[in-house]
Write an enzyme that holds these catalytic residues in place. Sequence first.
Site, PDB file in Angstrom:
ATOM      1  N   LYS A  52     -12.250  -4.264  -1.149  1.00 48.13           N
ATOM      2  CA  LYS A  52     -13.161  -3.128  -1.347  1.00 48.13           C
ATOM      3  C   LYS A  52     -13.798  -3.211  -2.726  1.00 48.13           C
ATOM      4  O   LYS A  52     -14.989  -2.967  -2.891  1.00 48.13           O
ATOM      5  CB  LYS A  52     -12.393  -1.814  -1.155  1.00 48.13           C
ATOM      6  CG  LYS A  52     -12.020  -1.593   0.304  1.00 48.13           C
ATOM      7  CD  LYS A  52     -11.007  -0.489   0.565  1.00 48.13           C
ATOM      8  CE  LYS A  52     -10.635  -0.487   2.050  1.00 48.13           C
ATOM      9  NZ  LYS A  52      -9.638   0.486   2.435  1.00 48.13           N
ATOM     10  N   GLN A  96      -6.132   4.970  -0.317  1.00 46.23           N
ATOM     11  CA  GLN A  96      -5.667   3.928   0.604  1.00 46.23           C
ATOM     12  C   GLN A  96      -4.415   4.407   1.345  1.00 46.23           C
ATOM     13  O   GLN A  96      -3.491   4.947   0.738  1.00 46.23           O
ATOM     14  CB  GLN A  96      -5.379   2.641  -0.188  1.00 46.23           C
ATOM     15  CG  GLN A  96      -5.041   1.436   0.659  1.00 46.23           C
ATOM     16  CD  GLN A  96      -6.207   0.939   1.515  1.00 46.23           C
ATOM     17  OE1 GLN A  96      -7.374   1.160   1.195  1.00 46.23           O
ATOM     18  NE2 GLN A  96      -5.897   0.271   2.604  1.00 46.23           N
ATOM     19  N   ASP A 119     -14.021   8.104   3.410  1.00 43.22           N
ATOM     20  CA  ASP A 119     -13.361   7.713   4.650  1.00 43.22           C
ATOM     21  C   ASP A 119     -13.623   8.701   5.785  1.00 43.22           C
ATOM     22  O   ASP A 119     -13.205   8.458   6.907  1.00 43.22           O
ATOM     23  CB  ASP A 119     -11.845   7.740   4.404  1.00 43.22           C
ATOM     24  CG  ASP A 119     -11.245   6.373   4.356  1.00 43.22           C
ATOM     25  OD1 ASP A 119     -11.823   5.443   4.913  1.00 43.22           O
ATOM     26  OD2 ASP A 119     -10.163   6.250   3.749  1.00 43.22           O
TER      27      ASP A 119
END
Length: 284
Positions: A52, A96, A119
């Site tokens: 990422k 994460q 997200d």
Amino acid sequence: MIELKGKPVADFIYQQIETKLEKWSEHKWARPHLTVILVGADPASQVYVQHKQKACEKLGFKSTLIQLPDSISEKDLTEKLQYLNNDPSVDAILMQLPLPAHLPTKKMSDLIAANKDADALTSSSLGLLVTAQQMVASCTPSGIMEILKFYGLDVAHKNVLVIGRSLIVGFPLFHLLNQKNATVTLAHSKTQNLKLLIKEFDFVFVAIGKAQYFKASDFKKGAVVIDVGMHRLESGLVGDVQAEGAVGHLSALTPVPGGVGPTTIALLMSNTFKLAEKSRMAPS
Ligand code: GUN
């Protein structure tokens, strides 16, 4: 059989972002800034986070990695998230997953401000998705929709099956497919006779989380199969579906690795860009 490779799809998305970024210099806007929170030292998560950060570098985005100890308390993580929510230099936040077991994942995710939710995992982002008003959706399902578009696979009027109902993959994918006028069946761990059921569908999206659980011959002949699984075995990375036997039986399959994975990261960049652009355009 078409191998639905993710890299050309991801490259196409990166190109679109780069083109849009050219306009940013005219406005003298600060480049998009993604902050990634990594709690603990899970080796797979460390690798994903590195990918990422590399994608941010490639596009000239600012990226910040906040590494927190496994032992962090709910209170301290809450304070960290609130601090980032209030930091005007941060456009997008990604925490994460998985989190260590002592931290309540849904409660923690819900602390991320909706306008920074890269997200699209918070209850408010999911609510917008359910009512078809989302600006961004979860990265993996959005990447899958881009794969379908790129390869000209139209799900409208088709009976499609999603296997797995996680909030990060199966549930948002169900809604994105529904928005494209597919008739969507959502199967999960309590579904009976799954191996009989999958024979009925022309499109199957597999996020069951079990290494090589399905054989190519388990699917209807000519089916399009999207494999979301990613498992590290001694022999290497494998998905939820065995690729062996797919040629001549399936009409299309995403490879693992190199299928859904690259598009997930590209969609994270796209989501970060969209959140940043909305914030730059907001009246101050
Ligand atoms: N862990 C594995 N995939 C993902 C993802 O797409 N987002 C987050 N937040 N955690 C993950």
